[in-house]
Design an enzyme around this catalytic site. Structure first.
Site, short mmCIF file in Angstrom:
data_model
loop_
_atom_site.label_atom_id
_atom_site.label_comp_id
_atom_site.label_asym_id
_atom_site.label_seq_id
_atom_site.Cartn_x
_atom_site.Cartn_y
_atom_site.Cartn_z
N ASP A 1 117.02 20.71 10.68
CA ASP A 1 117.03 19.29 11.01
C ASP A 1 115.96 18.56 10.12
O ASP A 1 115.67 17.50 9.92
CB ASP A 1 116.44 18.93 12.18
CG ASP A 1 117.94 19.05 13.04
OD1 ASP A 1 118.90 18.77 12.63
OD2 ASP A 1 117.56 19.32 14.21
C1 BGC Z 1 117.58 21.56 16.93
C2 BGC Z 1 118.74 22.60 16.12
C3 BGC Z 1 118.04 22.77 14.81
C4 BGC Z 1 116.91 23.22 14.85
C5 BGC Z 1 115.99 23.57 13.36
C6 BGC Z 1 116.31 22.46 16.81
O1 BGC Z 1 115.42 21.86 17.49
O2 BGC Z 1 118.24 21.55 18.15
O3 BGC Z 1 119.75 21.81 15.88
O4 BGC Z 1 118.81 23.30 14.02
O5 BGC Z 1 115.81 22.45 15.54
O6 BGC Z 1 115.62 22.27 12.74
#
Ligand code: BGC
Length: 818
Positions: free
Chosen positions: A492
């Site tokens: 993200d």
């Molecule tokens: C999110 C995921 C994401 C991960 C890495 C998590 O907090 O819920 O959707 O893939 O972080 O960024």
């Protein structure tokens, strides 16, 4: 150092002291009504949606940590004369008076806290019964003194005015809307019921009530806290009725106990809905209709009903945990696979990333990407619930094939707070659906009409959703023929189109670039993986396979532009420069593309997969797990986004994401390196880390999202426990790839890639209504497999379904040279 121990027989973790490094929590509730409960009774409750139907308040960043929640107080009424009365909390908080004995047992959907002070024993059982929307606190107090005890027992909760975000911010309104009713010892919280709400909360007590309070400051006393309410100190509540301000429920009951006598009092904290046209009784009045609730309260006021409900809950979990159980040579593996990992998988399925001690319940509903991945570990437990979840998720998909990044559990509507345009999102639907069909053979689901954007007029069969998911990637290819990344992919925080220089701006919703250049090798690998599932599905439906050519083209693009010589690159930025390459100053190698590309089979045949995984071992693996990338970003890079906003070693900036580690474990099994896969598995297995609890700090019975990486000052310290894709992926890695028991479209595959030191293991797996008893025996080194099914050798590693009516199948897998 440890703070407790595992009781595997009872399937409990036993916490031996209340002052754990962080509150160590558990979840109550399996269906619609949930509570988060810490080892000292902290936490809160909600109905379905931790933001929109919050029943009780919780202050995340308050001090002392974790006060409020489920408050219980005992007061020794006999010891009060002339002196400060002896008051304590049997769960330690909020009073925090030192107890003579204390123990908390977190089990499957329940928590038990037992304590003793000056000969008074308390035994508290908290759980949510199946099928009803309430939380039970069953409190048994025993007098182990040689003289009679006169005690007061108080229980208190602070009500939340439903929308937890509004509750914590809109005080000009909120401080005037609070309303309650108190009838026959039951406190009803009915703020906003007079207008558009048709639901309320209640707090009942099974014993005769000596008094109550519903106005917080009347109970606590002005400028006082939960650790020493004046009503408790005085041994007398004021029967206050809240009008506005801060409605609470506080109950007081008196207990006279002879030596060795014990009494049980049940408190019920619940949620109830009335039909919108039958809210009041009598009609036309402003009095809550309690008709449909009264029998429920009456039922659970009886201890035998509470016991029956508890046994039903135990039975429910026995059934679920029985779907797959293993006996391996390693207790950490057995314990996680058979109990805790699967329990966490269920929790993430239920709550996605919405409500934990790190997720406030207001920000993130059900993530599209997250929930699809959570399903991968969950689907064998309750396939019918998985089916519904898939349909719910797909209904929030957009006609473009893209997806809202999250939806609200109460309304099931896509939530635009984070928007859409995370270009990996739709592909995860393909993986979860494939996993569902492999488990169930429910091919009909593909013909279910499912809306787009929750609009029934836009419905089309689910199969069409899958095709649009795939096409979404193909419609968005960048200059190197790799998929465009959009707002971000799995990571993200790799925001290549954001270029944010404004403090506080969201990296995920800010886009300053047109998004036509930055590409993701990760999405490319994910596409190849998803295309393999689409090919399997199309073949079964007798349709032309539409995606293998596209997948070959993407594979070519990966080899042409995504291979760095010794590992897979991560992405291309908005200027067309590689990320995750030896050419970069920082962030030269990333874990994600190594995992997903090798999982998709890239380079497995020609040695490049092995090179990539060797690079992971050399550059990314630490004793506490595998970090996301190296070197960590030492400063903020405008063109990379949130990833470089974190200090080195934390979160997406080179933290250890327990979510991505299993991709490497699976990749290692794809190239036959069981020892290495298992070594990685053990490094982050919470149970193996129990001895390091003072370093790890989070609960030793569940995975945390992140463990601080080697660049962080607190390397090895975990954060964000419970709600993480780590649960499902670690479960998949160990059960389906290392132990090798995995559903396929054709049947159950048994193909372990296990540690060389293991002689074998046993497993019991229910699959499509048949019980498989699997025995794996090592005959020598290597991973070669020979299967015998009910005494007959078979070709290959897939056990096809037995004739209808067969209940049980015995499989012997010989591993090693024939
Ligand atoms: C999110 C995921 C994401 C991960 C890495 C998590 O907090 O819920 O959707 O893939 O972080 O960024």
């Amino acid at each position: 150092m440890r703070y407790g121990h595992f009781d595997d027989e009872q399937r409990e973790y036993v916490i031996e002291r209340p002052d754990t490094p962080l509150p160590w929590i558990n979840y109550l509730g399996c269906e619609d009504h949930f509570g988060i409960i810490s080892n000292t009774g902290g936490g809160y409750s909600f109905y379905r949606d931790a933001r929109l139907r919050r029943l009780t308040r919780y202050r995340y960043n308050s001090t002392p940590l974790d006060t409020g929640g489920r408050c219980l107080y005992l007061r020794d009424d006999a010891a009060e004369v002339g002196a400060t009365p002896l008051v304590w909390s049997p769960s330690w908080q909020p009073v925090r008076r030192e107890l003579d004995q204390y123990e908390c047992r977190h089990g499957m959907g329940y928590t038990l806290i037992r304590s003793r002070l000056q000969g008074i024993e308390a035994d508290i059982r908290y759980f949510v019964p199946l099928g009803d929307s309430l939380e039970i606190w069953e409190v048994t107090i025993a007098n182990r003194r040689s003289r009679p005890a006169n005690l007061s027992l108080f229980a208190a909760v602070e009500f939340c005015l439903w929308d937890a975000l509004d509750d914590a911010s809109n005080f000009q309104r909120n401080l005037s809307v609070g309303e309650v009713e108190v009838v026959e010892g039951v406190i009803y919280h009915k703020s906003e019921y007079r207008e558009r709400r048709n639901h309320f909360a209640f707090f009942a007590c099974s014993a005769e009530v000596a008094g109550f309070d519903t106005q917080r400051e009347a109970f606590l006393g002005p400028y006082r806290g939960w650790e020493s309410p004046s009503g408790v100190q005085a041994g007398l509540l004021s029967n206050s009725i809240a009008h506005g301000w801060q409605p609470i429920g506080a109950q007081h009951t008196r207990l006279q106990l002879k030596p060795d006598e014990a009494k049980t009092v049940v408190f019920l904290l619940g949620y109830h809905e009335n039909p919108p046209d039958d809210k009041f009784d009598p009609a036309g009045s402003q009095v809550l209709s309690k008709r449909s609730l009264t029998p429920i309260i009456a039922r659970y006021r009886q201890p035998q009903e509470v016991e029956a409900a508890f046994l039903a809950l135990r039975h429910y979990w026995d059934e679920l945990l029985g779907k797959l159980s293993v006996t391996t040579p390693d207790p950490h593996t057995n314990r996680m696979v058979n109990i805790w990992n699967v329990y966490q998988v269920m929790t993430t399925f239920n709550l996605s990333r919405s409500a934990s001690y790190f997720e406030s319940g207001v920000g993130r509903g059900m993530g599209f990407r997250d929930s699809n991945q959570d399903l991968l570990g969950f689907v064998h437990l309750a396939p019918e619930r998985a089916r519904q979840r898939i349909l719910d998720l797909a209904a929030t998909q957009l006609p473009s094939g893209g997806a809202y990044h999250q939806y609200q559990p109460l309304t099931k509507l896509g939530n635009n707070d984070i928007g859409s345009g995370f270009n990996d999102d739709p592909l995860w639907l393909v993986l979860s659906l494939a996993a569902y069909i492999k488990e169930t053979a429910d091919w009909d689901i593909l013909d279910e009409p499912v809306p787009y954007d929750s609009n029934p007029e836009l419905a089309e069969p689910l199969y069409g959703h899958l095709q649009r998911s795939m096409q979404y990637t193909l419609d968005r290819l960048g200059p190197h023929g790799l998929p465009l990344i959009g707002r971000a992919d799995w990571n993200d925080c790799l925001n290549l189109n954001s270029f944010s220089d404004t403090p506080g701006e969201s990296f995920q919703t800010t886009t300053n670039k047109d998004g036509k250049v930055a590409e993701s090798v990760f999405i490319a690998g994910l596409f190849v993986l998803a295309a393999q599932e689409m090919v399997g599905i199309a073949r079964h439906r007798g349709e032309a396979d539409a995606f293998s050519d596209a997948a070959s083209k993407i594979e070519d693009a990966i080899w042409a532009a995504g291979w760095d010589g010794a590992w897979f690159r991560r992405a291309y930025d908005d200027s067309g420069n590689p990320i995750g390459s030896k050419e970069c100053e920082e962030g030269q190698i990333f874990i994600e593309p190594q995992g997903v590309c090798v999982m998709a089979g890239l380079g497995v045949e020609d040695g490049r997969a092995q090179r990539a995984l060797d690079a992971v071992a050399d550059r990314l693996a630490t004793v506490h797990g595998i970090v996301l990338h190296q070197p960590a970003y030492s400063r903020y890079y405008l063109h990379l986004g949130e990833i470089s906003s974190y200090p080195p070693g934390y979160k997406e900036n080179a933290g250890i994401f327990c979510h991505t580690n299993p991709w490497i474990m699976i990749a290692e099994t794809r190239i036959g390196r069981g020892d290495r896969a298992y070594d990685y598995y053990l490094r982050i297995n919470p149970s193996t880390r129990e001895d390091l609890s003072d370093v790890h700090r989070c609960e030793p019975y569940v995975y945390a999202q992140m463990i601080a990486g080697r660049d962080a000052p607190a390397h090895g310290e975990a954060k964000n426990s419970w709600l993480t894709g780590s649960a499902a992926w670690n479960y998949v890695a160990i059960t389906q790839w290392i132990l090798g028991i995995r559903p396929t479209f054709e049947g159950l595959e048994v193909a372990p890639v296990m540690p060389s030191t293991w002689d074998g293991f046993k497993a019991e797996r229910y699959f499509r209504g048949v019980r498989y008893l699997i025995q794996v025996e090592r005959t020598g080194p290597g991973n070669e497999i020979r299967l015998e099914v009910d005494g007959h050798p078979i070709e290959g590693t897939v056990v096809t379904l037995p004739p209808v009516g067969t209940q049980e199948v015995r499989v012997i897998a010989k591993v090693g040279p024939g």
